[in-house]
Design an enzyme around this catalytic site. Structure first.
Site, short mmCIF file in Angstrom:
data_model
loop_
_atom_site.label_atom_id
_atom_site.label_comp_id
_atom_site.label_asym_id
_atom_site.label_seq_id
_atom_site.Cartn_x
_atom_site.Cartn_y
_atom_site.Cartn_z
N ASP A 123 0.90 -1.15 0.00
CA ASP A 123 0.00 0.00 0.00
C ASP A 123 0.94 1.20 0.00
O ASP A 123 1.57 1.49 1.02
CB ASP A 123 -0.89 0.01 1.24
CG ASP A 123 -1.90 1.15 1.17
OD1 ASP A 123 -1.53 2.23 0.65
OD2 ASP A 123 -3.03 0.98 1.62
N HIS A 124 1.05 1.85 -1.15
CA HIS A 124 2.14 2.83 -1.26
C HIS A 124 1.95 4.01 -0.30
O HIS A 124 2.89 4.75 -0.04
CB HIS A 124 2.36 3.28 -2.71
CG HIS A 124 1.27 4.12 -3.27
ND1 HIS A 124 0.16 3.58 -3.86
CD2 HIS A 124 1.11 5.45 -3.31
CE1 HIS A 124 -0.63 4.54 -4.25
NE2 HIS A 124 -0.09 5.69 -3.93
N HIS B 284 -6.10 2.54 1.47
CA HIS B 284 -5.28 3.69 1.87
C HIS B 284 -5.81 4.41 3.11
O HIS B 284 -5.08 4.65 4.07
CB HIS B 284 -5.17 4.70 0.73
CG HIS B 284 -4.67 4.11 -0.55
ND1 HIS B 284 -3.61 3.24 -0.61
CD2 HIS B 284 -5.08 4.27 -1.83
CE1 HIS B 284 -3.40 2.91 -1.87
NE2 HIS B 284 -4.28 3.51 -2.62
#
Ligand code: NAD
Length: 484
Positions: free
Chosen positions: A177-178, A240
């Site tokens: 999950d950047h 996110h």
């Protein structure tokens, strides 16, 4: 401040889907920047693996073009790009067939870290995992990296977890999950757990509410049909925003190690209360004079998928009972801005009288643009004229605080890929976390689908539907302005 770059161990990194959009825009330019910083060993190799027919020379050209297009921040010259490209190779591999796998096995070295980045559609994850094992390519220390979306509901996420678990241990699986790779997000943990100042106040006794906003100015045009199958809840909230909420709300882990951190995040997700429909607002953007509406972009005049969502979440535990967490995210909003704001309660008694007004402290953490933190504090307005209070920000923009070094802060993908090579899973989602997030999300989606709920309209480039503002207004609060 001199930057400290510690080179990682020697590695072979295979990027399945190495010619795709994500690889060209993020992964390969990110690796190039790590190369420039001196973090990537000279002997390390990056192996593009995809279905498209290319040889290594053509792949290197693709990557050269990608670096030029997407790596603007870096001032590296052509000669350096050339040296970097020598570390790249290409193998044509079909995830669904047997072609190319033996070539890939022959290319891999022994005694170096091996990582396999699945930058392909999730429907291929199981096939890739199976073939990596069947062809004896992955050893027991090998790591696999998987991209979002990790499922579209609990059932599909479970299935993906099972498909991967047949061939790889959980300690080998890195679910990206950047958002977790962003500098500010990690700084949030440093601020919370590295200072004594905030932690005593970090609870429902002192925090009035928390707002998490991820606003985009782009619409879904171009990928509207694809987006229409997911919507803002699946595309942004389940992953996110949920991760950001966890980092804000979790208890201090006993150590900054992968399982200690992830155990605490999991407890937060499990403590989330179900939400009734009065506390969910979904929206779709309208057309402008020159641009299409969401429904036109989606190619479905009756689409009920949301391009905006706002929710009020409550966490049932001792720390947070009674403190709402307001989440919102959407497309075609007035600015591209992501922010977490911790809004503290007013001082219990004002010694300055009614006319001094109300002044709450707010800690805001900006994720983009201009990563940084601001603490709003109340001071006396300078000059004569009595005790008038004003709010001023104590501003810590990273660009200002770190000077030139801010340019060297790795972006989220760079940092996360280096974490994979180092074998550090702290900033990656564990399988049970992802499932818990879907277990909370699914009933909410099912409930609005069962009610045939139609999203509200909102003006393109606004703050979202009026109902989202009303949701907070009813509780005597207001959203923070969405601004860059
Ligand atoms: P893409 O369609 O641009 O690229 C897909 C790649 O997979 C290509 O290199 C293609 O050759 C390869 N491929 C397709 N079928 C194959 C097969 N049978 N065997 C071997 N290789 C095959 O896709 P993308 O946008 O790069 O996305 C890749 C993954 O990353 C997806 O899971 C996507 O959801 C995820 N993702 C993408 C982005 C983005 O910005 N593009 C952002 C977040 C997540």
């Amino acid at each position: 401040m001199a930057s400290r770059v510690i080179p990682v161990e020697d590695f072979d990194l295979v990027i399945f889907g190495g010619t795709g959009d994500l690889a060209r825009r993020k992964i390969l330019p990110g690796l190039y920047r790590r190369f420039c910083s001196g973090q990537m060993p000279e002997t390390a190799r990056i192996i593009g693996a995809a279905r498209s027919e290319h040889d290594t020379a053509e792949f290197r050209q693709i990557v050269r073009d990608a670096i030029r297009e997407f790596s603007k921040k870096n001032a590296c010259d052509d000669a350096l790009i050339g040296t970097f490209l020598e570390q790249l190779h290409y193998v044509q591999v079909d995830a669904k067939g047997e072609d190319g796998w033996d070539d890939l096995r022959d290319l891999m070295r022994k005694d170096v870290v091996k990582a396999y980045y699945f930058s392909v559609a999730p429907s291929l994850f199981g096939d890739l995992a199976e073939r990596l094992q069947a062809h004896g390519i992955a050893d027991e220390d090998a790591r696999i990296v998987v991209e979002k979306p990790f499922g579209r509901d609990l059932a599909s996420a479970k299935k993906l977890n099972q498909d991967l678990a047949k061939h790889f241990d959980e300690t080998q699986i890195y679910r990206i999950d950047h958002y977790l790779g962003k500098e500010t997000v990690q700084n949030l943990m440093a601020v919370r757990f590295g200072n004594i100042l905030f932690e005593p106040l970090w609870n429902s006794q002192y925090v009035d509410h928390i707002q998490i906003t991820v606003a985009e100015t782009v619409g879904v045009g171009g990928r509207g049909e694809y987006y229409d199958k997911s919507g803002a809840m699946r595309d942004m909230v389940q992953n996110h925003l949920m991760q950001l909420l966890c980092l804000i709300a979790m208890e201090p882990p006993s150590r900054f190690n992968p399982d200690a951190v992830r155990d605490e995040k999991l407890k937060v997700i499990r403590a989330l209360e179900p939400i009734d429909h009065h506390h969910i607002v979904r929206g779709q953007y309208d057309a402008t004079e020159t641009e299409p509406s969401y429904r036109e972009d989606a190619g479905d005049p009756r689409s009920r998928t949301e391009s905006f969502i706002a929710l009020r979440c409550m966490i049932s535990n001792w720390r947070w009972a009674g403190t709402p967490f307001y989440l919102r995210t959407g497309k075609k909003l007035k600015a591209r801005a992501s922010e977490i704001a911790v809004v503290f309660k007013d001082a219990p008694h004002s010694i300055f009288g009614e006319e001094a007004g109300r002044h709450a402290n707010v800690l805001s953490i900006r994720l983009q643009p201009n990563e940084g933190m601001t603490l709003k504090v109340t001071i006396k307005e300078p000059g004569p004229g009595g005790m008038r209070l004003i709010d001023v920000p104590l501003d810590m923009s990273f660009a200002d605080a770190l000077g030139e070094e801010a340019d060297d802060i790795p972006d989220a993908y760079e940092r996360l890929i280096m974490d994979v090579i180092r074998g550090n899973q702290t900033l990656f989602m564990r399988g049970d976390e992802v499932q818990a997030a879907w277990a909370w999300t699914d009933p909410l989606i099912e409930s609005w689908e069962a009610r045939s709920d139609v999203p509200k309209h909102y003006d393109a480039y606004s703050s979202g539907p009026e109902d989202a503002a009303m949701m907070l207004h009813r509780e005597g609060r207001r959203w923070r302005e969405i601004k860059e």
